[in-house]
Design a protein around this motif. Structure first.
Motif, short mmCIF file in Angstrom:
data_model
loop_
_atom_site.label_atom_id
_atom_site.label_comp_id
_atom_site.label_asym_id
_atom_site.label_seq_id
_atom_site.Cartn_x
_atom_site.Cartn_y
_atom_site.Cartn_z
N GLU A 142 0.96 -1.08 0.14
CA GLU A 142 0.14 0.02 -0.01
C GLU A 142 0.79 1.13 -0.05
OE1 GLU A 142 -2.71 -0.03 3.51
OE2 GLU A 142 -0.77 0.95 4.72
N MET A 143 0.20 2.29 -0.18
CA MET A 143 0.91 3.70 -0.42
C MET A 143 -0.09 4.69 0.07
SD MET A 143 1.48 4.50 -4.44
CE MET A 143 1.93 3.03 -4.71
N THR A 144 0.39 5.94 0.41
CA THR A 144 -0.42 7.09 0.44
C THR A 144 -0.26 7.96 -0.48
OG1 THR A 144 0.95 8.03 2.35
CG2 THR A 144 -0.89 6.64 2.77
N GLY B 89 -3.82 8.48 -10.88
CA GLY B 89 -3.96 7.70 -11.98
C GLY B 89 -2.71 6.90 -12.64
N TRP B 90 -1.40 7.37 -12.55
CA TRP B 90 -0.40 6.78 -12.85
C TRP B 90 -0.53 5.39 -11.99
CZ3 TRP B 90 4.33 5.07 -10.75
CH2 TRP B 90 5.27 4.60 -11.61
N TYR B 91 -0.59 5.41 -10.95
CA TYR B 91 -0.59 4.24 -9.73
C TYR B 91 -1.50 3.51 -10.33
CZ TYR B 91 3.27 5.83 -6.89
OH TYR B 91 4.36 6.37 -6.44
N GLU B 92 -2.98 3.91 -10.45
CA GLU B 92 -3.85 2.93 -10.80
C GLU B 92 -3.79 2.16 -12.06
OE1 GLU B 92 -7.82 5.17 -9.10
OE2 GLU B 92 -7.06 6.10 -10.76
N GLY C 277 -1.97 -1.01 -11.15
CA GLY C 277 -2.69 -2.01 -10.85
C GLY C 277 -2.96 -1.60 -9.34
N TYR C 278 -2.71 -0.40 -8.87
CA TYR C 278 -3.26 -0.12 -7.39
C TYR C 278 -4.57 0.38 -7.51
CZ TYR C 278 1.64 -0.49 -6.03
OH TYR C 278 3.12 -0.95 -5.93
N ALA C 279 -5.34 0.17 -6.53
CA ALA C 279 -6.73 0.65 -6.36
C ALA C 279 -6.93 1.69 -5.12
CB ALA C 279 -7.33 -0.54 -6.30
N LEU C 280 -7.59 2.74 -5.27
CA LEU C 280 -8.16 3.41 -4.01
C LEU C 280 -8.63 2.43 -3.04
CD1 LEU C 280 -9.21 6.61 -5.96
CD2 LEU C 280 -7.28 6.46 -4.20
N THR C 281 -8.53 2.61 -1.93
CA THR C 281 -9.10 1.71 -0.85
C THR C 281 -10.32 2.40 -0.30
OG1 THR C 281 -7.66 2.45 1.14
CG2 THR C 281 -6.73 0.56 -0.15
N GLY C 282 -10.33 3.79 -0.37
CA GLY C 282 -11.60 4.54 0.28
C GLY C 282 -10.94 4.98 1.58
N GLU C 283 -10.03 4.59 2.04
CA GLU C 283 -9.46 5.04 3.31
C GLU C 283 -8.39 6.40 3.06
OE1 GLU C 283 -6.29 3.81 6.74
OE2 GLU C 283 -6.68 2.35 5.25
N THR C 284 -8.61 7.29 3.94
CA THR C 284 -7.80 8.58 3.83
C THR C 284 -7.17 8.73 5.16
OG1 THR C 284 -9.76 9.72 4.76
CG2 THR C 284 -9.63 9.46 2.47
N VAL D 207 -4.72 9.95 0.39
CA VAL D 207 -5.71 8.67 -0.04
C VAL D 207 -4.87 7.27 0.22
CG1 VAL D 207 -7.27 9.87 -1.24
CG2 VAL D 207 -5.62 8.92 -2.37
N VAL D 208 -5.19 6.12 0.35
CA VAL D 208 -4.45 4.99 0.35
C VAL D 208 -4.87 4.24 -0.79
CG1 VAL D 208 -4.28 2.88 1.80
CG2 VAL D 208 -4.68 5.06 2.91
N LEU D 209 -3.81 3.88 -1.33
CA LEU D 209 -3.92 2.99 -2.56
C LEU D 209 -3.07 1.47 -2.34
CD1 LEU D 209 -3.20 5.92 -4.00
CD2 LEU D 209 -3.77 4.52 -6.12
N ALA D 210 -3.85 0.57 -2.82
CA ALA D 210 -3.20 -0.66 -2.38
C ALA D 210 -3.19 -1.59 -3.85
CB ALA D 210 -4.00 -1.64 -1.35
#
Length: 175
Positions: free
Chosen positions: A121-123, A133-136, A139-146, A167-170
């Motif tokens: 994961e990352m923030t 968008g680059w991370y998405e 293969g990274y997805a927003l988790t909904g967590e902030t 925002v957290v991406l995983a």
């Protein structure tokens, strides 16, 4: 390009690279700048040296044929199945050439191989839509967590606006 582990002797170069990619006039040569959001520093030698010394952290360097530092990233083990990715920087004049994509992939591969973690994961600052968008696309997805921005910590920079947060991406790593 080769990827190697950082040593304490690399700390000053790492700080210079990270600062050049995110803050000040040089950061505007690339697309990863945070100069419109934050002033001040992004990291310092003490923080980098401390990270390098930790057993649960891997600070990776992308190094060119002449030994020059091209990029860096940090992966931190946060449990038996989770790692955190951060301190990611590519020299501004070399951005958009695939180096960051290769370094990210190498970090993911080493994280899975060395620690056996299933998720990384990352923030990212929420206002950094292009970076998210680059991370998405990788293969990274927003988790909904902030998570809150550390306004009280000058080591994180001097905010230019009052609404910063992360925002957290995983991403699930392939076995």
């Amino acid at each position: 390009m080769i990827v190697r582990m950082a040593s304490a002797a690399d700390a000053e170069q790492i700080v210079e690279l990270i600062e050049s990619a995110y803050r000040g006039p040089s950061s505007r040569e690339g697309w990863t700048t945070e100069a419109d959001l934050l002033d001040g520093q992004r990291t310092d030698v003490d923080a980098v040296t401390e990270a390098i010394s930790r057993e649960d952290v891997r600070l990776l360097l992308a190094v060119g044929a002449a030994g020059e530092l091209l990029g860096c990233c940090q992966v931190e083990r946060r449990g038996p199945t989770l790692a955190y990715f951060g301190s990611f920087a590519v020299r501004p004049g070399l951005q958009s050439r695939g180096l960051g994509r290769c370094l990210l992939a190498e970090a993911e591969q080493r994280t899975r191989r060395d620690w056996g973690v299933a998720v990384i994961e990352m923030t990212v600052i929420a206002q950094r839509l292009e970076l998210i968008g680059w991370y998405e696309r990788r293969g990274y997805a927003l988790t909904g967590e902030t998570r809150p921005f550390p306004y009280e910590d000058v080591r994180a920079g001097l905010p230019r606006r009052p609404d910063l947060h992360f925002v957290v991406l995983a991403k699930r790593l392939a076995a």
